[in-house]
Structures are given as structure tokens and as C-alpha cells.
Scaffold this active site. Sequence first.
Site, short mmCIF file in Angstrom:
data_model
loop_
_atom_site.label_atom_id
_atom_site.label_comp_id
_atom_site.label_asym_id
_atom_site.label_seq_id
_atom_site.Cartn_x
_atom_site.Cartn_y
_atom_site.Cartn_z
CE1 TYR B 170 -2.59 -3.37 0.81
CE2 TYR B 170 -2.83 -2.69 3.09
CZ TYR B 170 -3.03 -3.62 2.10
OH TYR B 170 -3.69 -4.79 2.40
CD GLU B 220 8.59 -9.67 4.13
OE1 GLU B 220 8.74 -10.82 4.56
OE2 GLU B 220 7.52 -9.05 4.22
CG HIS B 258 5.46 -11.39 6.58
ND1 HIS B 258 5.83 -10.54 5.57
CD2 HIS B 258 4.22 -11.00 6.97
CE1 HIS B 258 4.84 -9.68 5.35
NE2 HIS B 258 3.86 -9.94 6.19
#
Lengths: 403, 301
Positions: B170, B220, B258
Site C-alpha cells: 500500500y 524481505e 511473516h
Amino acid sequence: MNIHEYQAKELFAQFGVAVPKGVAVTSAAEFEGALAKIDTSGGIMVKSQIHAGGRGKGTFTDGFKGGVKFSPTKEKALENAQAMLGNTLVTAQTGEAGRKVQTIYFTEAANLGKRPDGRDDEYYLAILLDRATSFPVIVASTEGGMEIEHVAHHTPEKIFKVQVDPAVGLQAFQARQIAFSLGFSGDLFKQCVTLVTKLYHFYWEKDCAMVEVNPLLVTKEGKLLALDAKVSFDDNALFRHPDVVALRDLNEEDAKEIEASKFGLSYIALDGNIACLVNGAGLAMSTMDIIQHFGGSPANFLDVGGGATKDQVTAAFKIILGDANVKGILVNIFGGIMDCNVIATGIIEAVKETGLKLPLVVRLEGNNVEAGKATLSASGLTIVSGDSMADAAQKIVKLVNAK
Amino acid sequence: MSILVKEDTRILVQGITGDFGARHARLSLDYGSQVVAGVTPGKGGQVFEHAGKKVPIFNTVAEAAKQTGATVSAIFVPPPFAADAILECFDADLDLAVAITEGIPVRDMVRAKRAMAGRRTRLIGPNCPGIVTPGRGDKSSGGCRIGIAPGYIHMRGNVGVVSRSGTLTYEAVWQLTCRGKGQSTCVGIGGDPVNGTSHLDVIKLFNDDPETDAIIMIGEIGGNAEVEAARWIKEHCKKPVAGFIAGATAPAGRRMGHAGAVIGGAEDTAAAKIKIFEECGISVAATPSDMADALLRIWKG
């Protein structure tokens, strides 16, 4: 979720994986009784039980060396156990603070040592997910008892891997491949095939994240044993393993992380002095990164998830303020769907409820952001507004460094 | 064009009667997306109503697809049952299954991914924000929104965005929109170690999409997927790519929300990945605030 070595070995035994006999106790009063239950004629291994590796090479905070000790006699075992229990062990994996040893594990040490034929007797075995293929992988090596990363880096030819197709599970030929790769023959070959098969069964049935046996050992009598055991479980699968959940040791977990999880917050303490509160794991990680980029040092990872309600923000502030190192707070919320004004109201109430005195920079973005910013500035509280992540990070670093 | 989904893509929602699924089904309808069916076993025959729109609910995915022409599923089923929901999409021969659910056991995903081999259905996720192909209406309305992303931050245009993380996606999308640069399609592939579609899979689709002129790839720490994609980009990608890697400050061995974001070995660090990105000609954003600008430094739009 991690468990202790003694718990892992109890599970191994349930699944038919051979381990040395041992007894775990939590008080000095139980030492003698524990030693009476095992064969001490060949000496005893006294093993500190903490959720961290490198125990054997660790040092206790009072200077006592070694969290795992071979003890030739019962008396020596008692002496070593007494020195370890309640003491704080620092290893390469615990950080400087170390971990308090609250359980001692005595195991039989008879028949350990070199094999009669003089060959190296320590091996390595692990089972985990191979992310590149999304298949479980069994990793084996003749170089047991060493750091496997070191072996993989310097002698990759000594690492053997078998990918297990989850459609059919581990096949007999694959267990044989591993036994052959480790150079076994005769009875030891059969023992290895059995052990690998049972270990894989355990890994799969219990939803393990990783199973590691280092070393896997051949005794003087020619028995193959898991001398050490390191097991972690997939947190997402714990709902179907109440027996595993029962093994959880809260002493090994950070009290603040436990408290955070009660409010649906994911919190991990770090060493810095700028706390952050963010929605979403990726944004939370990169908020830590941007604090460091602008010369600050993040005090934590804190993901409030998709929400950021008043109760969550208040709980988060309380947890953050429990860390004495914290000198300032950065709130970074991308309120995609949530109303930023609701989040702003929650922040103001949380500041009032916790009596926050530290510098606070808030960066809000997203839905109804103008109203949210107006609410913050009309609150009369000294909340600094950040326009972007970079702006907010620079502001909090400056405020904290100015103190 | 766009990738994976278009404005008129017909969507079914598995778990439409749960709070989470219902909320986002309503938001997708508000955005103007074609949500044409819901699936909840045992609630077939009921109707999901929102703002004058009636969405029929079916017992099975196969029935929903057959009756409504839905080709894509958005999965909001709770974790213990989510892998089953994914497998049902494969069986119904859908084009695409988008699994939003967070917390699916790894073993379930290992089996589901194996079952995907040889099937035509593509899986995106799990533990992902979903996919948005922005529309051409006010605040990008009229687009195809599958999942949980806020629709209004988008703008139709020519940048493809791929990321594991929701809020970081986003952030990138909003930076682009604020600079007047729209998006062709934004894909969140999810933060789990086992997922259906990789960074590289999406990059290849963007490379072949005539509407996509430039790409932002957000990664990541953890795993090798970003490196694999970067090496392919160096050899084959015809379009400018900007990238960001989150987790430079993450401590080794810790899971940061995550499950995929755990540092494994010495080469699996943010610094190592950033270095490979640079070697592969990717414009690297120094901070997450710099993602759109990193692209605009090498692409004028």
C-alpha cells in the site's frame, strides 16, 4: 515453538528413535533420585536445559564453564548439576543476558566415545522445509558434532540431501541413500535406515518446523543414538497438537512478548531506544530499518495487525514503556481501510491512560487522514506529526538524540 | 491489459458468510468489482446482499463456477480449513485462487502446493493482501479488487507492483499514486515460506504485459525468491525495475510476523540481497519512503 532437549528426546523415544536414557529434574532435592534411575557406571552427562544452542561451550555468569559436562562419577555429576541449576548460562545464541537454567537433564554416558574400528563416530541429521522446492528435505553429514553452517561453507561435498515428495512421503530407497551416504554397512546400516524413517515420521506427524540431531552417535557397542535433539514446531499447526502445546516453557519466552500476544500484537524486543508501533509485518520491519537509516536505533518490532484499536494501542504503549531503554516512540500506521480518525482518537486515549511523557511522533496515512491529523493536533498533547515515513523517522531520531 | 485479473473478471468468495470474508466482499462490491458468487458449505441457496446487489451462495466451488461463470476465488476460510478450500479451487479448474488466510500450517501448504503441479489453476498467497487491477473510475473504482487492499489508493496506469507484504505494498502504491503514476496490477504474493506464486512468476507476467512499462519489486529477508527474480531480471527483463528489501535490522533467527521473514544463513541478509539487486541493475530504494522515487530515477513514465 521450541522445546527443551529432554522433551524432544521423550518424543523421539515415543516414535521409536533411539536416545540415551536420561532423567530431567527442576530442583536439587531431586538430583540423587534422578541419578538412581539411570546407569551411572560409565559416567553421566549433566546438561543444562535452555532454548539455545552452544550450551557446551557456554559460560555461566558466575564464571563456571560449560553448560553440558561429562561427569565420571555420581559425586562429580551432583557437583556439576548444583553449579548449573539456577545459574545463568551465556552462549553464542543467548545474547549477553544469558538464560537462567531451571531444568537439569542427566543422561547415561556409558559406551560413548570412539568406535572399536577407530572411525569417526559422530554424524549430523536434520529435517526441515526446503523453501526453494517446498518439499521437506533431509540433510545428513558425516561431520557431526560441528557447526553445520561451517561444514556447508567449507566442505559442501560432505553434506548430503534428500528431498521428500509430500505426495508419497519418505521412500525406503531414500532412507537407504542416507545410510549409504554416511558410510554405514551391516547392522549399523539397518539401524540408520530405521532411525531416519522414524525421525521423518515424527517430523511429519507432529508438524515440526525443524528436527536436528547433532551429533548422531555410534556407541562403542555399535548402537546408533540421537545424542542431542533440537526440535521446533510450526506455530500455525499447534491447534492440532495439544500434547505439544503442553510442552511450552514460558520461562524461556520474553514476558513482554507473551503479554503482547494476548492483545493480538506481535512484539519482539531489540537493543535500541526508539520504540515503534506499526500495522503490518512488512511495514513494521521497514519502519525499524528506516529508523536505523536515519541514525537511530529501533527498540522493538511491534505489529498491531490490521486493526490498531484503542485497547491495542494502550496495551502496546504499556509494553513499550516497560522497556527502560526506550527514549521515544514512533507510530506508523497506514490506515488503508480503517478510519485514521478512529486510530488518532485511540492514540490520544492511550497517551492519556499511560501518562506518556516521552517524545511521540505519529505518521498516519490513508483513509480520512486529514481528520485524523486534525484530531491529533487539537488534542493539546505534544504529539509530533510526520508527513511520510522518512519525515517521521527523521523527527523521532532528532528528538531522541536531542535528549 | 493487466495481469491475472481484469475489470470484468468474475470473482467468487470462499468464506463469504464469515465476518472477514463478508466485510471484504462488501468492499470489493463497493469498488465495483464483479463479485458474482459466494461459497460456504451448507449455506447453498442463501443470498449475500449488499447495497442492492444480491450474490448467490453455493455449497461448492464447482457449482458456483458453473452457475455464475466465476473464474477466480478469493479465499477467506479459517486456517484449519484453508488448504482444503485451495484444493477445491484446483478441482474446479478455476484460473486463479487467491488465499488471503493467515496462519495456514506449513504441512498443509506443502501438500497443497504439491497437488497444484500439473493443474491449470494458479495460486496466489496464502497470507497475502490479494490482487488489485485498478479501475478507470473515481479513485480507481470499477477495477478488480480481490482480497483486503484498500481500493482507493490505486490509480490505473503502467507500473506493476509485486510484494510479499500488504502494508508495504500500500505504501508503494500510494507513493506512486501521489506522484501521478498509476498501476497496471498490484500483486501481494504473501509472507509465508510456501506460497503458490513467486516474485519471479509475477515479474515474468509483467514483462509480457503490454500495459506494464515499469515494475516495483518489494522483498524481505528470508529465502531466495527475490534473488532468483533479480537474476532473471538481469538476463531477460525488458522493463525498468525498482526494488526494496525489508528487514535490514531484523535479528537472525527471529520470525517477524511473516513466517518467511527469518534470516537463515550468512548470505540470507538484507545487505546481501540489496547487493545482488544492484548487480542486477535494479534501482534500490534506500528506505521504504523512497520506493516510487527509486523507480522514477530510472523511468520517466
